[in-house]
Design a protein around this motif. Structure first.
Motif, short mmCIF file in Angstrom:
data_model
loop_
_atom_site.label_atom_id
_atom_site.label_comp_id
_atom_site.label_asym_id
_atom_site.label_seq_id
_atom_site.Cartn_x
_atom_site.Cartn_y
_atom_site.Cartn_z
N GLY A 172 43.29 6.00 79.46
CA GLY A 172 42.83 7.08 79.72
C GLY A 172 41.16 7.20 78.48
O GLY A 172 41.23 6.12 78.82
N VAL A 173 41.24 7.95 78.02
CA VAL A 173 39.96 8.24 77.18
C VAL A 173 40.44 9.07 75.89
O VAL A 173 41.19 10.44 76.12
N ILE A 174 39.21 8.81 74.92
CA ILE A 174 39.97 9.62 73.47
C ILE A 174 38.42 10.95 73.42
O ILE A 174 37.02 10.51 73.82
N ASP A 175 38.95 11.77 73.77
CA ASP A 175 38.07 13.18 73.77
C ASP A 175 37.30 13.17 71.54
O ASP A 175 38.08 13.42 71.14
N LEU A 176 36.08 13.19 72.57
CA LEU A 176 35.72 12.56 70.49
C LEU A 176 34.80 13.62 70.33
O LEU A 176 34.58 13.70 68.88
N VAL A 177 35.26 14.98 70.69
CA VAL A 177 34.75 16.50 69.90
C VAL A 177 36.11 16.81 69.62
O VAL A 177 36.12 16.85 68.34
N GLU A 178 37.27 16.47 70.06
CA GLU A 178 38.28 17.34 69.65
C GLU A 178 39.32 16.17 68.58
O GLU A 178 40.39 16.13 68.36
N MET A 179 39.12 15.02 69.24
CA MET A 179 39.48 13.88 68.65
C MET A 179 41.08 13.72 69.27
O MET A 179 42.09 13.52 68.36
N THR A 180 41.70 14.03 69.76
CA THR A 180 42.41 13.95 71.19
C THR A 180 42.96 12.21 71.87
O THR A 180 41.81 12.07 73.24
N ALA A 181 43.49 11.58 72.53
CA ALA A 181 43.80 11.02 73.34
C ALA A 181 44.45 11.71 74.66
O ALA A 181 45.10 12.83 74.34
N ASN A 182 43.44 11.09 75.81
CA ASN A 182 44.15 12.18 77.19
C ASN A 182 44.75 10.90 77.48
O ASN A 182 43.99 9.91 78.41
N TYR A 183 45.61 11.86 78.49
CA TYR A 183 46.73 10.83 79.51
C TYR A 183 46.75 11.81 80.79
O TYR A 183 46.88 12.87 80.87
N PHE A 184 46.50 10.96 81.97
CA PHE A 184 46.41 11.68 83.69
C PHE A 184 47.74 11.20 84.13
O PHE A 184 48.01 9.86 84.92
N GLU A 185 48.74 12.01 84.16
CA GLU A 185 50.53 11.59 84.61
C GLU A 185 50.70 11.96 85.86
O GLU A 185 49.68 13.08 85.90
N GLY A 186 51.59 11.77 86.26
CA GLY A 186 52.42 12.53 87.64
C GLY A 186 51.75 11.61 89.47
O GLY A 186 51.04 10.26 88.83
N GLU A 187 52.17 11.88 90.31
CA GLU A 187 51.51 11.30 91.12
C GLU A 187 50.12 10.76 91.53
O GLU A 187 49.38 9.71 91.62
N ASN A 188 49.58 11.49 91.18
CA ASN A 188 48.18 12.22 91.74
C ASN A 188 47.38 12.26 90.15
O ASN A 188 46.72 12.60 90.55
N GLY A 189 47.77 12.10 88.90
CA GLY A 189 47.02 12.12 87.30
C GLY A 189 47.20 13.89 87.64
O GLY A 189 45.94 14.14 86.35
N GLU A 190 47.52 14.68 87.90
CA GLU A 190 47.70 16.13 87.37
C GLU A 190 47.92 16.18 86.75
O GLU A 190 47.73 17.56 85.56
N ASN A 191 49.28 16.11 86.03
CA ASN A 191 49.55 16.00 84.81
C ASN A 191 48.72 15.38 83.37
O ASN A 191 48.74 14.32 82.69
N TRP A 192 47.82 16.58 82.99
CA TRP A 192 46.63 16.42 81.96
C TRP A 192 47.07 16.25 80.74
O TRP A 192 47.70 17.72 79.89
N VAL A 193 47.34 15.45 79.61
CA VAL A 193 48.71 15.05 78.39
C VAL A 193 47.58 14.68 76.90
O VAL A 193 46.63 13.38 78.07
N LYS A 194 47.66 15.78 76.40
CA LYS A 194 47.19 15.12 75.29
C LYS A 194 47.73 14.96 74.31
O LYS A 194 48.51 15.60 73.54
N LYS A 195 47.21 14.05 73.95
CA LYS A 195 48.38 13.21 72.24
C LYS A 195 47.61 12.97 71.34
O LYS A 195 46.30 12.63 71.02
N SER A 196 48.23 12.25 70.38
CA SER A 196 47.27 11.93 69.39
C SER A 196 46.60 10.25 69.42
O SER A 196 47.25 9.54 70.46
#
Length: 667
Positions: A173-197
């Protein structure tokens, strides 16, 4: 109606095989426009935006396709453009009417030859862009090297807005450098956009990357500079607005990361499109050929540009960008080129090759008109005075084929096909060989003409014989030469008289005509005829009959007869005067030179370079990457026919290449 500020007219452009169409498919899926993801080369129905049979067969985008989708409260009008240089006109006319763009780059290959061409096109039309580094999951992916390539080779102020969480097969995934969150993309087609520390191993690198981003952005915001110096926390809203303003001013290029094929990072890109790219009201005021300013005001007079057309069984489909005013079915408008009234029938919004009826289109919209007779580049307007939007740049063809119908019954079908293709594609040219009488088709490359030959057979059921490819050579001049030509003709009744003087000289432009006649030596009404005669003389050179380019004509005097002079006389005089002057100006032949980029495994590097040198190639350098080498060279087009077969033989089928027109050079 959606506010104009919540509309984004964007295009996706890149080098071939960077993943543009795969990215477009994910954008349509995540915005709910389609409900199943199809792949470019994955069997099934094929990608939504590649709807032509030839696109499915070759696995490439051939024609630009438009669609509309919704991301949260923003309407995105999207055009997916081809990556192959042979279809560069599709990119050119899309960027001519778009407000923003996404430049896609491969995380392994980085900036490639067509990336440079796309960058030139974006700069030509001053289009703000985001960069999306795709294929982060591939072996050899290195986004930091790609960003440096953008800065060095494209001269863009590119900075990452994200930091990768792993790379190659470990890309998560990617780390958003503006919000400083880790972004992951879960589910069969990456449709679940999850933000974590942010995971512990990546915190220091992410913080360093954020500091670099803020340091760069502080150059565009005094408020941010003051807050950084005071050690204050920068609010994300200020960062978003600063990125947006710097991007709109073309002084900053935000860079995002992802893997469209693995369904990672696309939602972040959609957010960035809405946050940083311009709406129709943010773009610079559009200027017409008459230097009239056009503002995106729905209540003003209509100004719209027909930028692309396709001819179908029901009539012509004209893709149109509305720059000012409002357009409805039944409205009567003027075509400023023909100065004729045009009645608008149906308006539709395109979704690839499907149409959705619309009842009104306003400034900022991109729609298609059904059944309107016009040419690509025409301007529609409703008020006085009539204005014309500036034309788009159309590159000259570099390759010609002679074709003849196999049977008499194929002749009419072939004629219909060629006339249609010439109408649709400004880079597809049609002419007749004066010696053999054969039909000549000219285009941007072998693949360009190959696609049209396939369409002639599939769509029109016409069989043709195809001659060997011919290179589109040009002629030009070395030095200045004067002309003083008197045209006199007397054969009973009114005669013909025209006299012109002046000179020709080399220029970097294809053709320049300058009128310096003073004192009425030549009446003003005859000057356009003089220019027309000069242009006619440029169509056939003195050496081999190739078109002449790079000539400036200066007309500085002459004389006329009050009875015997006419437009025809001055046109004929100019034609013959320029032919004579070209012959005195030491003409020589130019040949098209192609920029060739070969990607080959290291072990075949010597063979490939030796082969390019044997083709009169000028080696420009090479770049070593993980597992392979990129070789760049300039090679005459005449020596590149059949190169794909030879390259496969040299490298056991493991190398690939791309080429595009670079320049004309003395042969």
């Amino acid at each position: 109606m959606i506010p104009r500020t919540r509309i984004r007219n964007i295009g996706i452009s890149a080098h071939i095989d960077s993943g543009k169409t795969t990215l477009s498919e994910r954008i349509l899926f995540y915005t709910g426009r389609i409900h199943a993801i199809e792949e470019v080369r994955g069997g099934g129905k094929g990608a939504t935006m590649d709807f032509m049979p030839e696109e499915k067969l070759h696995g490439i985008t051939i024609t630009s396709a438009a669609t509309t989708c919704q991301w949260h409260d923003t309407q995105i009008n999207l055009i997916d453009t081809p990556g192959h240089v042979d279809f560069t006109i599709e990119v050119e006319r899309a960027l001519r009417v778009l407000d923003g763009a996404v430049m896609v780059l491969c995380a392994v290959a980085g900036v490639q030859s067509q990336s440079i061409t796309v960058d030139w096109q974006m700069k030509r039309y001053r289009v703000p862009r985001l960069a999306f580094i795709n294929k982060m999951d591939r072996t050899g992916a290195d986004p930091f090297r790609v960003v440096q390539g953008i800065r060095d080779r494209l001269q863009l102020n590119a900075v990452l807005l994200q930091y990768p969480i792993g790379s190659e097969d470990q890309f998560q995934g990617v780390i958003d450098l503006v919000e400083m969150t880790a972004n992951y993309f879960e589910g069969e087609n990456g449709e679940n956009w999850v933000k974590k520390s942010i995971p512990e191993p990546f915190r220091d690198e992410a913080q360093q990357a954020r500091d670099k981003l803020l340091d760069t952005l502080s150059l565009f915001s005094e408020t941010m500079t003051e807050m950084l110096l005071a050690g204050e926390e920068i609010p994300k809203e200020l960062i978003w607005e600063t990125i947006r303003q710097a991007t709109l001013s073309l002084k900053f290029t935000p860079v995002l990361l992802g893997s469209a094929f693995k369904n990672k990072g696309v939602q972040n890109l959609l957010d960035a499109v809405t946050l940083y790219l311009p709406s129709p009201v943010d773009r610079e005021v559009v200027k017409t050929a008459e230097s009239v300013s056009v503002y995106p005001n729905p209540d003003a007079s209509l100004v719209a540009l027909a930028f692309k057309l396709t001819v179908e069984s029901f009539g012509q489909l004209t893709y149109t960008r509305i720059y000012s005013g409002t357009l409805k079915p039944g409205d009567t408008v003027y075509n400023s080129r023909t100065e004729q009234r045009v009645q608008i029938g149906r308006l539709v919004r395109m979704h690839a090759n499907k149409r959705e009826e619309v009842q009104v289109a306003v400034a900022g919209d991109i729609v298609a008109l059904l059944g309107v007779d016009c040419a690509s580049g025409d301007t529609f307007c409703s008020g006085e005075p009539l204005v014309s939007l500036e034309k788009m740049f159309v590159p000259e063809p570099v390759i010609t084929l002679a074709i003849t119908p196999k049977k008499q019954e194929d002749s009419d079908r072939l004629s219909k096909a060629l006339n249609r293709f010439q109408r649709e594609d400004p880079t597809f040219r049609l002419s007749i060989d004066p010696e053999s009488g054969a039909t000549l088709i000219s285009g941007m490359g072998e693949l360009h003409l190959e696609i049209y030959l396939e369409r002639i057979q599939r769509e029109y059921n016409a069989e043709v014989y195809v001659g060997t490819p011919a290179v589109a050579y040009r002629e030009t001049i070395r030095q200045q030469a004067t002309f003083d030509y008197r045209f006199k003709k007397q054969s009973g009744g009114p005669g013909q008289y025209a006299h012109i003087t002046g000179w020709i000289e080399p220029t970097d432009e294809p053709f320049v005509f300058e009128n310096r006649v003073v004192g009425g030596a030549i009446p003003k009404e005859y000057i356009p005829a003089c220019e027309k005669g000069c242009r006619e003389a440029m169509q056939s050179g003195q050496l081999e009959g190739y078109p002449v380019t790079g000539v400036k004509v200066v007309l500085d005097g002459g004389s006329y007869h009050p009875i015997d002079s006419s437009e025809l006389a001055f046109r004929s005089a100019s034609h013959q005067a320029i032919e004579g002057a070209i012959a005195k100006a030491k003409p020589y032949i130019l040949e098209p030179i192609m920029l060739v980029e070969v990607e080959t495994p290291h072990e075949f590097m010597g063979r490939v370079q030796g082969d390019l040198s044997s083709r009169r190639g000028l080696l420009l350098g090479s770049e070593t990457m993980q597992g392979y080498t990129v070789i760049r060279a300039e090679v005459p087009l005449a020596r590149m026919f059949g190169y794909s077969t030879e390259l496969r033989s040299l490298t056991s089928g493991m190398a690939t290449f791309s080429m595009e027109f670079a320049c004309y050079r003395q042969s």
